[in-house]
Design an enzyme around this catalytic site. Structure first.
Site, PDB file in Angstrom:
ATOM      1  N   SER A 181      24.459 -20.757 -17.498  1.00  0.00           N
ATOM      2  CA  SER A 181      24.970 -19.841 -18.426  1.00  0.00           C
ATOM      3  C   SER A 181      24.197 -19.533 -20.013  1.00  0.00           C
ATOM      4  CB  SER A 181      26.422 -19.463 -18.743  1.00  0.00           C
ATOM      5  OG  SER A 181      26.840 -18.178 -19.382  1.00  0.00           O
ATOM      6  N   ASP A 219      25.599 -12.979  -9.212  1.00  0.00           N
ATOM      7  CA  ASP A 219      25.794 -13.522 -10.245  1.00  0.00           C
ATOM      8  C   ASP A 219      24.799 -12.023 -10.976  1.00  0.00           C
ATOM      9  OD1 ASP A 219      27.189 -13.890 -12.536  1.00  0.00           O
ATOM     10  OD2 ASP A 219      25.044 -15.063 -13.542  1.00  0.00           O
ATOM     11  N   CYS A 228      23.719 -13.562 -15.518  1.00  0.00           N
ATOM     12  CA  CYS A 228      22.551 -14.211 -16.392  1.00  0.00           C
ATOM     13  C   CYS A 228      22.019 -14.176 -14.361  1.00  0.00           C
ATOM     14  CB  CYS A 228      22.927 -16.218 -16.537  1.00  0.00           C
ATOM     15  SG  CYS A 228      23.897 -15.386 -17.930  1.00  0.00           S
ATOM     16  N   HIS A 285      28.090 -16.814 -10.023  1.00  0.00           N
ATOM     17  CA  HIS A 285      27.836 -17.608 -11.609  1.00  0.00           C
ATOM     18  C   HIS A 285      28.085 -19.058 -11.647  1.00  0.00           C
ATOM     19  CE1 HIS A 285      26.616 -17.062 -15.901  1.00  0.00           C
ATOM     20  NE2 HIS A 285      27.718 -17.860 -16.193  1.00  0.00           N
TER      21      HIS A 285
END
Length: 514
Positions: free
Chosen positions: A125, A342, A345, A400
């Site tokens: 992240s 995700d 990001c 993610h």
């Protein structure tokens, strides 16, 4: 003792094969006041509120007259001081602090230094910022130790092996464009933006004096007025904050306001219950705190750190791609893995960042084709592009936190990277290829858009009272008026009102550590 692998808190593996099967793992809570790290133990009260991502409100407390009773939305405990001046204000600051920690750690605990002195860092992240900055800073400090600028004894040369980035936000420009692109065009066929919203977002990003012009001017000001990223130049910070907000208003804000899709998984609803947040409660149980010997509760979201980083507009500041280039050109491997579900990001921004890294082999990496990530003779977990020490993998059906969704794929990428094998198959020794005078490259299509995905059923909604962002409005209402039936911090239904504010039931211990 083999390699020492450092994982920042948000990069921990979940399920499947353990990442510490063959390497020693050190989990770090940083910057100060994140996780179990603290400066001065301070009594606080916490209100759990319905605010996405930042669902706690922490206030200093005086318990000299007694500890107030706790309910599900009002807790007491001990944390760090919450003082902004007692923690980092930027990625650069955090990297310097972590280097000093590492020096102290290996000085005080020399028996933990691996015999082969190999040290790797995996991040997730915001680790797309932390990882490159930390590893490059460690390597530059190594150079100063080697030439005597930093003298010994007590100066520890740290041999870096691999930087891993799991769904990391690396470059603000690449990622902000991807927020628009991914919402309109992704491999799952989900339209989180209308065509008009997508076209408006791209216009706002690319127009004259738009978000990207401001972002580039932000970075020019950064290089000119605050080249060491001290974050103390108001002109730089305020202008960079403006650049961030213009990009976010055109992209992320639209997604959050009207899409109904998960932030960490576009195929799940906004109240996404996977991965389940049970760790929030587990790490604050009395017996866990006692076993670890920590005098403070675990802080998943530190407002002190968040406010500091926002004040310096750290997200907008550049230099991370250059850091990755420096890392690669000094012999350290870089392995990126991005789950393709995700949004936060997303892989589109990650892939764009990977091909923007300005290293000497950039053109060769860009031209390398994608090949299947082989997990078994009949199973491919994604698609990998690799040239020499640099790899990028799009992992299928993962949000993610890739290790939670696809533990086998994450484990294999992790181990292959650390061992210097090719990411796609794990059968090729990259060092042997290099010794033969060649450079390893994957072969295949130049992009992965041809590989589409099915939308799988989403897990049932679950309201965990430490994270109200996952709860329905009805469930939040039950919690607020005291009618929620709660077991192990999970709302299991509604019962007759007992008092104002649902009480912690007999199966839960108060989260107090004074």
């Amino acid at each position: 003792m083999g390699q020492l692998h450092i994982t920042l808190t948000w990069g921990a593996a979940d399920g499947g094969q353990s990442w510490n099967n063959e390497v020693n793992v050190l989990y770090l809570d940083q910057p100060n006041q994140v996780g179990y790290s603290y400066d001065v133990p301070t009594n606080i009260t916490t209100r759990v509120i319905d605010q996405r991502f930042f669902g706690v409100d922490v206030q200093h407390a005086d318990f000299s007259q007694g500890v107030p009773p706790q309910i599900l939305t009002f807790l007491v405990g001990t944390t760090g001081s919450q003082k902004l001046t007692h923690t980092a204000n930027s990625t650069t600051h955090a990297a310097v602090a972590l280097w000093h920690f590492a020096q102290t750690w290996f000085e005080e605990f020399p028996h933990y230094k691996p015999k082969d002195e190999q040290l790797s860092l995996f991040t997730e992240s915001y680790g797309g910022h932390y990882g490159p900055a930390i590893v490059s800073h460690f390597m530059k400090q190594n150079a100063l130790i080697a030439n005597g600028t930093i003298p010994g004894p007590g100066a520890h040369y740290l041999h870096l092996n691999t930087l891993g980035i799991v769904n990391g936000c690396i470059d603000e420009e690449a990622q902000t464009r991807a927020y628009a692109t991914f919402a309109w065009n992704n491999t799952y066929g989900i339209k989180a933006f209308t065509e008009q919203q997508y076209e408006h977002a791209i216009y706002e990003l690319d127009r004259k004096d738009g978000a990207f012009d401001k972002l580039r001017e932000c970075r020019r000001l950064q290089r000119t007025l605050d080249p060491n990223d001290h974050g103390h130049v108001e002109r730089v910070s305020s202008y960079c904050l403006l650049a961030i907000s213009e990009g976010a208003n055109a992209t992320q804000a639209v997604y959050l306001n009207n899409s109904g899709h998960g932030w960490f998984d576009v195929t799940h609803p906004a109240t996404d219950s996977f991965p389940p947040p049970y760790a929030y409660g587990f790490v604050n149980q009395h017996w866990v705190l006692k076993a670890l010997g920590v005098p403070v509760k675990h802080t998943f979201v530190s407002r002190a750190v968040s406010e500091n980083f926002q004040a310096t507009a750290d997200m907008a500041r550049g230099g991370l791609l250059e850091d990755i280039a420096y890392i690669l050109e000094h012999g350290v491997r870089v392995a990126m893995m991005f789950g393709d579900r995700d949004y936060a990001c997303n892989w589109i921004g990650g892939e764009e960042a990977s091909i923007r890294v300005p290293w000497k082999l950039q053109r060769h990496f860009d031209e390398a084709g994608y090949t299947p990530l082989v997990l078994s003779p009949r199973h491919s977990g994604g698609l990998t592009r690799q040239y020499d020490n640099m790899s990028f993998t799009r992992v299928y059906q993962a949000g993610h936190m890739v290790p939670s969704y696809q533990p086998e794929a994450a484990y294999e990428i992790f181990m292959r990277a650390l061992k210097g094998r090719d990411i796609a198959t794990g059968t090729i020794d990259l060092q042997q290829v290099s010794k033969s005078g060649e450079e390893y490259s994957t072969k295949g299509p130049r992009d992965t858009w041809w590989m589409k995905n099915d939308v799988l059923p989403a897990p049932a909604s679950e309201c965990y009272t430490f994270d109200l962002g996952r709860c329905t409005e009805e469930e939040i209402g039950w919690i607020s008026d005291g009618t929620a039936a709660v077991t192990d911090l999970i709302v299991v239904g509604k019962e007759e009102r007992l008092s104002h504010g649902a009480m912690i039931n007999r199966k839960q211990q108060p989260f107090v550590e004074l």
